[in-house]
Enzyme design. Sequence first.
Site, PDB file in Angstrom:
ATOM      1  N   GLY A 101       0.805  -1.220   0.000  1.00  0.00           N
ATOM      2  CA  GLY A 101       0.000   0.000   0.000  1.00  0.00           C
ATOM      3  C   GLY A 101       0.830   1.258   0.000  1.00  0.00           C
ATOM      4  O   GLY A 101       0.298   2.348   0.202  1.00  0.00           O
ATOM      5  N   ILE A 109      10.819  -6.058  -4.057  1.00  0.00           N
ATOM      6  CA  ILE A 109      12.154  -5.845  -3.512  1.00  0.00           C
ATOM      7  C   ILE A 109      13.181  -6.509  -4.427  1.00  0.00           C
ATOM      8  O   ILE A 109      13.253  -7.736  -4.521  1.00  0.00           O
ATOM      9  CB  ILE A 109      12.274  -6.405  -2.076  1.00  0.00           C
ATOM     10  CG1 ILE A 109      11.150  -5.844  -1.200  1.00  0.00           C
ATOM     11  CG2 ILE A 109      13.650  -6.092  -1.517  1.00  0.00           C
ATOM     12  CD1 ILE A 109      11.087  -4.328  -1.148  1.00  0.00           C
ATOM     13  N   ILE A 118      11.262  -1.367 -37.037  1.00  0.00           N
ATOM     14  CA  ILE A 118      12.149  -1.460 -38.194  1.00  0.00           C
ATOM     15  C   ILE A 118      12.453  -2.911 -38.523  1.00  0.00           C
ATOM     16  O   ILE A 118      12.520  -3.311 -39.696  1.00  0.00           O
ATOM     17  CB  ILE A 118      13.452  -0.673 -37.936  1.00  0.00           C
ATOM     18  CG1 ILE A 118      13.162   0.830 -37.957  1.00  0.00           C
ATOM     19  CG2 ILE A 118      14.527  -1.020 -38.973  1.00  0.00           C
ATOM     20  CD1 ILE A 118      14.343   1.692 -37.539  1.00  0.00           C
ATOM     21  N   GLU A 128      12.281   3.031  -8.874  1.00  0.00           N
ATOM     22  CA  GLU A 128      13.048   4.144  -8.309  1.00  0.00           C
ATOM     23  C   GLU A 128      12.480   5.510  -8.713  1.00  0.00           C
ATOM     24  O   GLU A 128      13.201   6.432  -9.064  1.00  0.00           O
ATOM     25  CB  GLU A 128      14.528   4.032  -8.678  1.00  0.00           C
ATOM     26  CG  GLU A 128      15.209   2.845  -8.010  1.00  0.00           C
ATOM     27  CD  GLU A 128      16.710   2.977  -7.958  1.00  0.00           C
ATOM     28  OE1 GLU A 128      17.208   4.111  -7.858  1.00  0.00           O
ATOM     29  OE2 GLU A 128      17.381   1.945  -8.021  1.00  0.00           O
TER      30      GLU A 128
END
Length: 392
Positions: free
Chosen positions: A133, A161, A340, A366
């Site tokens: 949460g 993690i 491509i 991050e």
Amino acid sequence: MVDFSLTETERDIRDWVRTFVQRELVPLEQEVLRRERNHERGLTREELKDLRQKARDAGFWGVQTPEEYGGMDLSAVLTALIEIELGRTFVPFSFGGYADNILYHANEDQKQRYLVPTIEGERKSCFAITEPGAGSDAKNLRTTARKEGSEWVIDGEKTFITGGIDADFTMVFAVTDKEKGADGGVTCFLADRDAGWRSEPIEIMGEWDRQPASLVFDGVRVPEENVLGEVGGGFKLAMQWIGRGRYLLPARALGGCERMMEMSMDYARNRQTFGAPIADRQAIQWMIADSAVEIEALRWLVLQAAWQADQGADSRHAQSIAKLYGGTRANEIVDRMLQIHGGMGYTRELPIERWYRDIRLLRIFEGTDEIQRRTIARNLLKGHASVSGVLG
């Protein structure tokens, strides 16, 4: 005069890493792809250890680790240049001799038990703050730690993690004072796996080297001497860890984009349609041109953020810009390069779809794109940063 050239040292180290990647890592790519198709690790732990030792034998160990711990203590700019070169392959490799920056806040006893063994590769750590949460909202932690005698008892769950599957200890953040919360009520603990916490892998669209885990703490007891830093000082440590070098994430993506551009230009020169190479088609040329502009812009955003860090300036604003731009643009570039290559780009015979899945993560971990936008806008609106940048 503004000088954008590399120093001789920077060029020599950059070239050494480039040679290492070309000689040691690129030849492993097909085997890594084969293993990953079979849901195996791209590199075994032993192979990774051998590659790191080979680099160490050549004097390459602990890129940003202080010299007192046997590292190279290289600058932020040099570290960014190294990450760019490593990003030119998808082989999941990083140089050894590294430890999380907040471990340097450990006391002398903790350094001998955790920091030094981690640098030497004898122990594996993970950073545990994200919760089911409380993703980007790190202040909304619910994992708790209560004092019982000379021990702290930790209860809660962490999620996504990185390194949690293999780690034998974790830096876990828990609320020790609900009233203070993030303002002095969060503490970081060094918790060994044999203290009783367990990890559960989370299936993702990426590969083994990126696979995160959930960590479960159910009455895990940690001795008082395992508090990292000060009781209540955990949130500041967490923010230091999170902001330790966001410029390195888009730097590695930049290397991948450079490599994919080279692959795509080579493919476009040789792929024939209607009697001519597709490189002659304006649609392809525009994809190449747009990508080249974005790669060049990303290069200077990354290096400027690293340069600011080297100058001792607060580079967080520049790092947020580099990460946001890198995340959005790298995803557009890999999408063009896959286009491509057409159908072949979509297969697992080529590494482009692998990069496609890998680079998508850059917009999330991050600090999501949305968090970077909030940070950038807030800095500008509150006068902490200027649209004129470092030139003022």
